[in-house]
Design an enzyme around this catalytic site. Sequence first.
Site, short mmCIF file in Angstrom:
data_model
loop_
_atom_site.label_atom_id
_atom_site.label_comp_id
_atom_site.label_asym_id
_atom_site.label_seq_id
_atom_site.Cartn_x
_atom_site.Cartn_y
_atom_site.Cartn_z
CD1 TRP A 473 -12.48 57.92 11.21
CD2 TRP A 473 -12.81 59.60 12.64
NE1 TRP A 473 -11.56 57.79 12.23
CE2 TRP A 473 -11.73 58.81 13.12
CE3 TRP A 473 -13.20 60.71 13.38
CZ2 TRP A 473 -11.05 59.10 14.29
CZ3 TRP A 473 -12.51 61.00 14.55
CH2 TRP A 473 -11.45 60.20 14.99
CG HIS A 474 -15.90 64.16 7.54
ND1 HIS A 474 -15.56 65.49 7.72
CD2 HIS A 474 -16.51 63.77 8.69
CE1 HIS A 474 -15.95 65.88 8.93
NE2 HIS A 474 -16.52 64.86 9.53
CD GLN A 475 -14.45 57.21 6.46
OE1 GLN A 475 -15.41 57.83 6.90
NE2 GLN A 475 -13.73 56.40 7.22
#
Length: 538
Positions: A473-475
């Site tokens: 979840w490190h977009q």
Amino acid sequence: MTSATHQDDAEFHARAAANQSRLTAALKPTYDFIVCGAGASGSVVAARLAENPDVQVLLVEAGGSDAVEAVLDPAQWPANLGSERDWGFAAEPNPHLNGRALSMSMGKVLGGGSSVNVMLWARGHRNDWDYFASEAGDSGWGYDTVLDLYRRIENWQGAPDPQYRGDSGPVWVQPSADASPVAHAMLDAAAELGIPTFDSPNGRMMEGPGGAAITDVLVRDGRRNSLFRAYVRPVLDRPNLTVLTDTLVRRVVLDGNRATGVEIIHGGEPKTIKATGEVIVSLGAIQTPKLLMHSGIGDREELERAGIPVVHHLPGVGQNFQDHVSFGCTWEYKDPIAPRNGGSEATLYWKSRPDLDAPDLLFCQVEFPVPSERTAALGVPEHGWTMFAGLAQPKSRGRLRLRDANPLSPLRIDTNMLSDPEDVRAAARCVELCRELGNSRAFSPFVKREVMPGNLSGGAMSDYIRDAAVTYWHQTGTAKMGRDALSVVDASLKVYGIEGLRVADGSIMPRVTTGNTQAPCAIIGERAAELIRLAHHL
């Protein structure tokens, strides 16, 4: 906390709540600055701009209050995933992941990702920031400048280290308290393999080839201390800062090539609010390019296909999508060991090849099983831990596309993960290193057996990697800073071709930073506020 301190806090909270009720009940038609998104960057921008009492700031957040136990209790962070505090994005099926479609969680609450994440504070590697500076053509983004910023914003609670740490800033950072014995086993395992260990992952460790350390976290008095709580909550009593929750920004209002305000949906009703100074978009790497495109800023062909009038052709909007991808390897405990803190207390960065000058692999030990929906079928132990490890510098790039002209329609998210063969090779080395760590002598007192993946090679290893892959979840990267044809913002974070509009969030990263992204997003917010104040002589 003393009774006097508790009383003072209660009095402030009541005063701040009454102030915000007054401000939101009588919204102004015009503000000096409108900040879209109260996440890790937007919270910083809004609070810093509001330090000037003559400046009226509106901070708009699609989500609601962060004053819920699932946010504030560090151990409950998984409960936020899939809740009303999660945008709940879903990627398209990816042929490089054996047809799987990954969930793309993102915070939809005051604090954004910093209110739903694992609270880890990871500054990024020296090479990341120097690369940013090179791409932007501005040394202000370089490591030396950024290190000084980190010292200014941190309120470091560990051993004094004036070369690397500050002790008087707004961001309370501490080492994971009373870390689990399996976290310390992770450091011992690294040492067995010749990987250096450090007192902190932030400092010397991220200036060279990497290493292992107990994590730094944003936890204060046993409670999550998000970047919203660090920056905005202490100033909610200010009359010049309005925080508007449960409000969707539908598009940026443009007069020719100048941003003059935003269209919002508040209480189910559309409304336009003007900005005399600037609009700052801090909605994250999915919603920021979406807002730009629905405002007519983006690739001409993409906008015309969706039926959106083109205001400014900017082909990089929505391109350059990046995310850290993990391949969980799991072990069963001999005896149950309850997770401590947020359940992730040891981290390691290392290289997939010895010729690299910086780490390209990221390891976050998680003190409970974290399978993918597909590897769960291999059997998950009731009590176990996961080496949540993956690619810190992926080569693959994805793209976000519009479905139609409706601002409420979700984007099509083509992550394109593992499309680059170099990523698959690095992933195989990552899994091999996971197994070397987890099966080391250091873990033998705690581990009953390796659950997955076991000794794999060739096609079996490739299949495991594609089936196990999940997102950190490190977009990032979808409105990148730079000077080439796909750049969306310049070194000052101004959107090319549009006056009065900046982007300040993880979408501006030319490449994803090495490690968890909330600390770099705080720096992006600080840099944006600094640049805006300079431009407007504030």
